[in-house]
Design a protein around this motif. Structure first.
Motif: not given
Length: 379
Positions: A184, A162, A74, A87-88, A186, A189, A180-181, A192, A91, A165
């Motif tokens: 990456i 996002g 990313y 990565w998170a 779950s 993802l 991404v699903g 938050r 977001r 990827t």
């Protein structure tokens, strides 16, 4: 402090370098920059060699693209390798990109002006699986960035946002995009993280990686906006998670994470990628090492000073030389076209160490020979 934070001075070559050691470098550095130039080796492989010694690049590839992947690609500093935690934390950048903020103008415009095209590209990937830009009709670049087709720009928007990827890289280094699903985990993802908290964590990650740094250094590391970085830094200082300190000859105040100590001496030697985290911020490299480094890949040959692909050479806390290198795969030879010494260095002081380190690099690259100019020709 800066060198210790970057992972230099540790014992190298003392055992097999596996997944855990490679993952620890990414965790320490926060991100590793990717670049496509392959005159020596793709640049993202070099920072691991500089810190760990010889390792199997297939292990890094597996961490990045394999079934048990722990990393993703990313936009961190530039196009970068990051672990899933970082990565998170990025977001918010993806969310901003979806609304046309924080990305290149052309990428931002494509979703505003051609949302149907963007959705068609996304659906094609959803239906057919991972695809490169060249898998789409009329999507090949004509040479320059501005010659990208609208489909390629749409893919880059989806990547920035996002939504897709990198599934893997083909031998040509072309990126295969996937949802991404499907790449990456779950649980990643599902995280938050609000923007202020993410900015604080990214500033802390930058400071851990830099050891000691100015606000500008910290902001540059993950390319944060000025206002976001200043708010995050002020909050960290107010809560005593970060302390403000002075550094002799630095015009701006510096910051560190307490408790900190200054190592008694700097150890270790390393050949550095021109995109290494230690030197990618050119003003900082100047402040730390009195080292004025410029990338000359895009400079016309007649105007180059040090060479096409130059690796700075770090020895015991100083950048002592620049070596213009090429991996001549056809001749199985690592060629040092030139060695340029810094003003405080003389050939006898480093010739044995440099030859040793270049031979180790050649062996790691699979080159049978090293072509090194005699020390008397070093400039």
């Amino acid at each position: 402090m800066a060198l210790a934070a970057q992972g230099f001075g540790n014992n190298m070559g003392t055992g097999v370098v596996g997944r855990r050691a490679i993952a620890s470098v990414v965790a320490r550095l926060g991100c590793v920059q990717i670049d496509s130039v392959n005159v020596l080796i793709r640049s993202h492989y070099l920072p691991f060699f500089s810190r760990l010694g010889a390792y199997d690049t297939a292990t890094l590839d597996d961490l990045l693209y394999g079934r048990r992947r722990a990393f993703a690609e990313y936009w961190a500093h530039e196009a970068s390798i990051v672990d899933f935690d970082r990565w998170a934390l990025l977001r918010w950048r993806m969310e901003r990109a979806r609304s046309g903020r924080g990305t290149w103008n052309r990428v931002a415009r494509i979703n505003a002006t051609q949302p149907d095209l963007v959705e068609r590209v996304r659906r094609r990937i959803e239906t057919d699986g991972a695809l490169t830009a060249s898998d789409f009709a009329d999507a090949r670049s004509q040479g320059s960035w501005w010659a990208w087709s609208d489909v390629k720009v749409a893919l880059e928007f989806l990547f920035w946002a996002g939504i897709v990827t990198t599934r893997r890289r083909r031998p040509s280094f072309e990126r295969e995009y996937d949802l991404v699903g499907r790449v990456i985990p779950s649980e990643v993802l599902a995280r938050r993280i609000d923007e202020p908290h993410a900015h604080r964590e990214l500033m802390l990650a930058a400071l851990r990686a830099l050891g000691i740094a100015t606000e500008s250094d910290l902001r540059d590391y993950f390319r944060l906006d000025v206002a976001d970085a200043r708010r995050a830094l002020a909050s960290l200082v107010e809560e005593n998670n970060v302390v403000r300190i002075g550094v002799e000859s630095w015009k701006a105040p510096a910051y560190a994470i307490p408790p900190f100590r200054i190592p008694r001496k700097s150890l270790g030697r390393a050949l550095l990628s021109p995109f290494d985290n230690l030197i990618w911020n050119r003003p900082r490299a100047q402040r730390l090492f009195a080292f004025d480094f410029r990338l000359e890949i895009y400079t016309p040959p007649a105007k180059r000073v040090h060479g096409y692909y130059v690796l700075p050479y770090l020895v015991d806390g100083r950048l002592v030389a620049r070596i213009d290198l090429k991996n001549d795969r056809a001749a199985s030879t690592l060629r040092a076209h030139a060695v340029h010494l810094e003003h405080h260095t003389r050939p006898p002081a480093i010739s044995t160490a440099l030859e040793t380190d270049l031979r180790a690099l050649a062996t790691w690259l699979g080159a049978a020979r090293l072509a090194l100019p005699p020390a008397k020709s070093w400039k």
